[in-house]
Design an enzyme around this catalytic site. Structure first.
Site, short mmCIF file in Angstrom:
data_model
loop_
_atom_site.label_atom_id
_atom_site.label_comp_id
_atom_site.label_asym_id
_atom_site.label_seq_id
_atom_site.Cartn_x
_atom_site.Cartn_y
_atom_site.Cartn_z
N ARG A 101 -44.64 48.34 -10.63
CA ARG A 101 -44.88 47.29 -9.65
C ARG A 101 -43.54 46.61 -9.32
NH1 ARG A 101 -48.46 45.71 -5.80
NH2 ARG A 101 -49.24 43.61 -6.06
N THR A 376 -51.32 51.11 1.33
CA THR A 376 -51.49 51.70 0.00
C THR A 376 -51.99 53.14 0.11
OG1 THR A 376 -52.05 49.50 -0.83
CG2 THR A 376 -52.54 51.31 -2.29
N THR A 394 -47.74 51.73 -3.17
CA THR A 394 -47.93 50.97 -1.93
C THR A 394 -46.65 50.28 -1.45
OG1 THR A 394 -49.34 49.26 -0.93
CG2 THR A 394 -48.56 48.82 -3.14
N ASN A 396 -47.60 47.55 0.31
CA ASN A 396 -48.51 46.46 0.64
C ASN A 396 -49.04 46.65 2.05
OD1 ASN A 396 -50.10 44.27 0.06
ND2 ASN A 396 -48.63 42.78 0.84
N ASP A 418 -48.55 39.35 -2.22
CA ASP A 418 -49.56 39.47 -3.27
C ASP A 418 -49.44 38.36 -4.32
OD1 ASP A 418 -51.13 41.52 -2.38
OD2 ASP A 418 -50.15 43.08 -3.54
N SER A 447 -51.81 42.75 -8.52
CA SER A 447 -52.23 43.84 -7.64
C SER A 447 -53.73 44.08 -7.80
CB SER A 447 -51.46 45.10 -8.03
OG SER A 447 -52.00 46.24 -7.39
N SER A 448 -54.29 44.83 -6.88
CA SER A 448 -55.69 45.28 -7.03
C SER A 448 -55.77 46.78 -7.22
CB SER A 448 -56.51 44.89 -5.79
OG SER A 448 -56.50 43.51 -5.60
N GLY A 468 -56.83 50.01 -0.10
CA GLY A 468 -57.70 49.03 0.55
C GLY A 468 -57.65 47.66 -0.09
N GLY A 469 -56.54 47.36 -0.78
CA GLY A 469 -56.34 46.00 -1.32
C GLY A 469 -57.49 45.59 -2.22
N1 GLY Z 1 -50.55 45.38 -2.32
C1 GLY Z 1 -51.90 45.53 -2.60
C2 GLY Z 1 -52.20 45.51 -4.04
O1 GLY Z 1 -51.33 45.76 -4.85
O2 GLY Z 1 -53.29 45.18 -4.40
#
Ligand code: GLY
Length: 566
Positions: A101, A376, A394, A396, A418, A447-448, A468-469
């Site tokens: 990340r 992503t 990603t 983002n 984020d 993050s998701s 898809g976040g």
């Molecule tokens: N940038 C989207 C995530 O990391 O959730």
């Protein structure tokens, strides 16, 4: 009466009372491979991975090759200038996560995206290099290669270098994606130079050559991570950032390091779930949702019946409410992961679940849900040795912060969005930020992303993830339930239309054909606010049929996903 028997009785009652959706229309058969499989959002990237597998590389080698190939052929999300998470399970049972990340630059401050009145300035955390975190992808991919791969850098970077240097035919999807961004690329001459034909959009079938990116890839191939985090490429990043008001320095780049972390291990109806740990919230959300779902008899309720969707939505609402309060970078804040993902906690969280009524979320005005799916990318790899890899990475937003590093040929991310720009404020995905995710120098933003591996009888069974976040973990949970509860094959499970609820905004999203009209009416009368959307998230998955000796790929028709086996 225990809360479990109460939930079972209520779900049985709901099955009788509430209408059910029919199962979705027929899917095509999954793609089959005897030896291995790559499923990614792009056919050239999947081919690059399979060619590495054919040459004797393992799943990690192939995953690294796919990552670098996506950076060339899928610039909207594949990247060198972003970050992500890789979940690995080796044939011997060893499993791990590489956290690559992005990190906040050292000069970042908590209020850097607020105006003098303390209000968020949306564009500041979205467009231009000030929105960028220190990129992690190159270090992450090379760490995975060094620690778990078997081939050299030339073997895994060579194919993407050729794609950048010689070019490749622009797909319809890429032509539309690039064309749609020209007004935003126009702010950055380097983006216009790299991704337009002298200001005109690329068309389907044109050859896209990326000579600057080829130079960057060659530097990485020859010098490893040093080739990116120091020397010419680093100097170009710093120059680009400075030119457009960013704060990433040469020291930030030199200091960047990905981290190998213990991944999260949970279970669902006897299957083991391996998934991403913080600083992604994805794995925690996934395990919380699955722990809650386990308390309902989904099979009996029926696929996407009112009762099943109500159970899912209620589980998701509670998990997302916890995300906002408890999750952040574990290197900076205390995150009670063990408690959150315990079965007992989920049981307690469902104590106020009313099987007949929606649970109202706090009322906070919503963002624009249509923004959420454009970013992503996820891919999965299985090899003939029994190793599997699940990667989500990603920039983002679509094409990140929209600025290409001049002379280096890749987009920088806009991952700083984020972070919690201000407690209570919504980010691009309408996620509510909490204090634990506030900006601090060198911290990783929450993050998701939810790269996941499902294990059955001590063998990998399902490898999956999504783009898809905020909709990623809910999508992964539904695909797992589609397979385990509803007996779908991997393609059916990916294809099946989905729903999504993230607590705030208090809206139940559903894809076309996800819900029968009487189910929509019924959920409405239970108190849900429903909204139909084109797409919630896009997923890629593979399943391993150990008994039959097949690997089965399920690429998402919602994008030009491509499963390739051999
Ligand atoms: N940038 C989207 C995530 O990391 O959730």
């Amino acid at each position: 009466m225990t809360s479990r028997s109460r939930a079972l009785i209520l779900s049985a009652a709901a099955a009788l009372l509430f209408p059910q959706s029919r199962l979705p229309a027929a899917s095509h058969a999954p793609v089959r491979g005897r030896n291995g499989m790559v499923v990614s959002a792009d056919s050239l990237a999947s081919s690059a991975g399979v060619s590495v597998l054919r040459r004797g590389g393992n799943a990690v080698d192939a995953a690294v090759a796919v990552g670098f190939a996506l950076a060339v052929t899928y610039p909207e999300a594949g990247n060198l200038g972003g970050g992500g998470f890789m979940v690995i399970r080796m044939a011997g049972g060893e499993s791990t996560m590489i956290d690559f990340r992005e990190k906040a630059p050292a000069a970042s401050t908590r209020d850097m995206y607020l105006d003098a009145g303390g209000r968020p300035i949306r564009e500041k955390s979205l467009t231009g290099p000030l929105a960028a975190g220190v990129p992690g992808t190159v270090d992450g991919l090379l760490t995975a290669l060094n620690e778990y791969g078997s081939l050299g850098r030339e073997d895994v970077i060579g194919p993407s270098l050729a794609l950048a240097d010689l070019g490749f035919p622009v797909t319809d999807h890429l032509a539309r994606a690039l064309g749609g961004e020209i007004p935003r690329f126009a702010i950055f001459p380097s983006s216009m130079k790299t991704f337009t034909r002298k200001g005109r959009p690329y068309r389907w079938g044109d050859t896209l050559r990326q000579p600057d990116l080829a130079v960057t890839l060659r530097a990485i191939m020859e010098r490893g991570a040093e080739g990116f985090y120091s020397g010419d490429v680093a100097a170009r990043i710093v120059a680009e950032v400075k030119k457009d008001g960013g704060i990433i320095t040469a020291d930030d780049l030199r200091d960047y390091g990905s981290v190998e972390r213990d991944l999260l291990v949970g279970s669902y109806r006897g299957y083991e779930i391996l998934t991403a740990a913080p600083p992604s919230s994805g794995g925690v959300l996934l395990l919380q949702i699955l722990n809650s779902l386990e308390r309902f008899d989904l099979q009996r309720l029926g696929w996407n019946s009112s009762g099943a969707v109500h159970a899912l939505a209620g589980s998701c609402q509670r998990a997302f409410a916890d995300r906002s309060e408890y999750l952040g970078d574990p290197d900076f804040v205390q995150v009670p992961v063990g408690e959150l993902v315990s079965k007992e906690y989920s049981a307690a969280r469902l104590a106020d679940f009313d099987s007949m009524r929606a649970s109202p979320s706090a009322r906070i005005s919503s963002g624009d849900p249509s923004l959420a799916d454009h970013q992503t990318t996820h891919y999965c790899v299985a090899d003939r040795f029994g190793n599997v890899v699940s990667v989500t990475f990603t920039l983002n937003g679509l094409f990140g912060c929209k600025a290409v590093v001049d002379g280096a040929g890749f987009f920088l991310n806009n991952e700083m969005d984020d972070f919690t720009v201000k407690p209570g404020a919504l980010n691009m995905f309408s996620l509510v930020g909490g204090a634990r995710n506030q900006i601090e120098p060198r911290k990783r933003m929450l993050s998701s992303m939810t790269p996941t591996i499902v294990v059955k009888d001590n063998r990998p069974f399902l490898v999956l993830g999504a783009r898809g976040g905020s909709r990623i973990p809910t999508t992964v949970a539904q695909i797992i339930a589609n397979v385990i509860d509803f007996g779908m094959n991997v393609q059916e499970a990916v294809d099946a239309p989905r729903v999504h609820h993230q607590w705030i905004p208090d809206t139940l999203l559903y894809e076309k054909r996800a819900l029968e009209s009487d189910v929509v009416r019924n959920l409405g009368s239970m108190g849900y606010v429903l909204q139909e959307v084109e797409v919630t998230a896009r997923a890629e998955a593979l399943m391993i049929d150990s008994a039959g000796g097949w690997v089965l790929g399920g690429a998402d028709p919602r994008e030009e996903g491509y499963a390739l086996g051999y």
